[in-house]
Enzyme design. Structure first.
Site, mmCIF file in Angstrom:
data_model
loop_
_atom_site.group_PDB
_atom_site.id
_atom_site.type_symbol
_atom_site.label_atom_id
_atom_site.label_comp_id
_atom_site.label_asym_id
_atom_site.label_seq_id
_atom_site.Cartn_x
_atom_site.Cartn_y
_atom_site.Cartn_z
ATOM 1 N N ASP A 55 0.850 -1.193 0.000
ATOM 2 C CA ASP A 55 0.000 0.000 0.000
ATOM 3 C C ASP A 55 0.886 1.244 0.000
ATOM 4 O O ASP A 55 2.118 1.161 0.085
ATOM 5 C CB ASP A 55 -1.007 -0.017 1.152
ATOM 6 C CG ASP A 55 -0.391 0.265 2.517
ATOM 7 O OD1 ASP A 55 0.804 0.574 2.603
ATOM 8 O OD2 ASP A 55 -1.138 0.170 3.512
ATOM 9 N N ALA A 98 -6.650 13.970 6.374
ATOM 10 C CA ALA A 98 -6.099 13.200 5.260
ATOM 11 C C ALA A 98 -6.466 13.859 3.923
ATOM 12 O O ALA A 98 -6.400 15.090 3.796
ATOM 13 C CB ALA A 98 -6.537 11.740 5.338
ATOM 14 N N GLU A 99 -6.883 13.052 2.935
ATOM 15 C CA GLU A 99 -7.189 13.606 1.610
ATOM 16 C C GLU A 99 -8.665 13.906 1.444
ATOM 17 O O GLU A 99 -9.154 14.124 0.331
ATOM 18 C CB GLU A 99 -6.706 12.629 0.527
ATOM 19 C CG GLU A 99 -7.694 11.586 0.034
ATOM 20 C CD GLU A 99 -8.029 10.476 1.026
ATOM 21 O OE1 GLU A 99 -8.678 9.504 0.619
ATOM 22 O OE2 GLU A 99 -7.644 10.583 2.211
ATOM 23 N N GLN A 100 -9.406 13.940 2.552
ATOM 24 C CA GLN A 100 -10.862 14.026 2.484
ATOM 25 C C GLN A 100 -11.365 15.314 1.856
ATOM 26 O O GLN A 100 -12.405 15.319 1.183
ATOM 27 C CB GLN A 100 -11.443 13.828 3.886
ATOM 28 C CG GLN A 100 -11.207 12.429 4.421
ATOM 29 C CD GLN A 100 -11.388 12.311 5.920
ATOM 30 O OE1 GLN A 100 -11.859 13.243 6.581
ATOM 31 N NE2 GLN A 100 -11.000 11.174 6.487
#
Length: 402
Positions: free
Chosen positions: A39, A313-315
């Site tokens: 990942d 995060a990437e939200q």
């Protein structure tokens, strides 16, 4: 040492341990590795795979558009060393046409990690390693992010490995492991008693929590909206401690006095909700979401429209894509950011914004709901034999076995 540097060091220190474990298995005749699948957080393991002369493939658990942005940021940083990337991405007037996005990306939706030095270094190093992979599996599907996938296929003048959109990959039949069986049953029984598509579901992920000021604004907004609601509300961890909120009991002390009494006939507050089962329930008419990518894919799978309220995060970037590029969600906010360690946010979302967002979501016109329903159907077809993701997975297997 910052949290991001600590994380990077932990992965680095595990490389010789992983190497030894694999060598032991090979020596014992148990297996011989033909490749690694890692990942994004373990992208550094590509170095170990290279030592063993086997290929590495990345499994990217976010969407194609965010992958495009990471590669864009890394390319910008390496090609224009005179630019301070952190300062550039933090400028209030920053706006750029980024491959994979149909609308200009602005600083308020750029992940907070890319706006501070150690986090930015970590993510840029990840992106550099991404380019060394033999291929990238992405948890998305061609029908959901055609623009982002086309940009990756077209390339940016540097090496982008072949991309295999193989999603939506979801755990639809596994229990969450957080709430108890009795808690889960209580939620479903309550939903069973509600009319079809009448309940708005508020859930902000494993790490989502709010301070008392924001909780009061949410409570007031829900009450003023007049809609039925299921609200996953947990007590935040102590400030200065990076920890998930408590799942044991709902944080009923958070909402203002008598809120629970006034809304007892149309609302339910829980510590943890079995999200998959809730989204699949006929009573759910909308989802106020933090826009984590898994939650986004789950909501689309079940055809539930979303209202965006990103946190970390990437939200923020996911919310931007859903609202501006894909027209699959309505906005409460796209630019809310919360520091998980300090327990601070860049601003408080007002009760009026929440009320308006919930009303817009629950009273959404037929066009939004039909788009979400169509995307649900496309996601399911993608996994069937002959579907786009099914075919891409077959191509990936063929490439590995060559």
């Amino acid at each position: 040492m910052s949290g991001t540097r600590t994380f990077s060091s932990v992965i680095h220190l595990h490389k010789p341990i992983v190497k030894q474990a694999i060598e032991d298995l090979v020596r014992d005749g148990l297996f011989k590795p033909v490749g690694f699948v890692v990942d994004m957080f373990c992208a550094e393991m590509v170095d170990l795979a290279n030592e063993m002369n086997v290929p590495t493939y990345l499994f990217f658990t976010s969407g194609a558009s965010f992958l495009n942005f990471l590669l864009y940021a890394q390319s910008l940083a390496d090609d224009r060393p005179e630019i301070d990337i952190v300062r550039e991405f933090s400028r209030r007037d920053f706006s750029a046409l980024v491959p994979g996005f149909q609308n200009p990306v602005t600083s308020n939706v750029i992940p907070a990690l890319l706006q501070e030095k150690s986090g930015c270094e970590l993510l840029l190093n990840f992106a550099r390693k991404f380019r060394e992979m033999k291929g990238i599996l992405v948890n998305t599907y061609a029908e959901l992010e055609p623009y982002g996938l086309q940009a990756l296929a077209k390339g940016d003048g540097k090496r982008i490995p072949p991309v295999y959109p193989v999603g939506p990959i979801l755990e639809l039949h596994k229990k969450s492991g957080r709430g108890t069986t009795s808690m889960d049953e209580s939620v479903i029984q309550w939903l069973d008693a509600q009319p079809e598509s009448s309940v708005v579901f508020l859930c902000f992920g494993s790490w989502g929590s709010f301070d008392e000021e924001q909780i009061k604004e949410i409570a007031n907004g829900l009450e003023q909206s007049g809609h039925r609601f299921l609200w996953a509300l947990r007590k935040p961890p102590p400030k200065g401690k990076l920890a998930a909120p408590s799942d044991n009991e709902p944080y009923v002390e958070g909402p203002p006095g008598r809120f629970l009494e006034r809304t007892s006939g149309r609302g339910k507050i829980v510590a943890w909700a079995p999200q998959v089962e809730v989204l699949a329930h006929r009573a759910i008419g909308g989802f106020v979401s933090h826009c984590g990518w898994n939650s986004t894919l789950e909501s689309l799978w079940f055809g539930v429209p979303m209202a965006t309220w990103p946190m970390y995060a990437e939200q923020q970037m996911n919310a931007f894509e859903l609202v501006k590029d894909l027209n699959l969600a309505v906005e409460i906010r796209m630019d809310y950011k919360r520091d998980l360690v300090m327990g601070k946010s860049n601003f408080a979302v007002t009760a009026e914004e929440i009320e308006n967002g919930v009303k817009t979501l629950m009273n959404a016109d037929g066009k939004l709901r039909s788009r979400v329903t169509k995307m649900s159907e496309e996601g399911r077809k993608a996994l069937e034999e002959g579907g786009s993701s099914h075919d891409n997975l077959e191509h990936f297997i063929e490439d590995v076995l060559q």
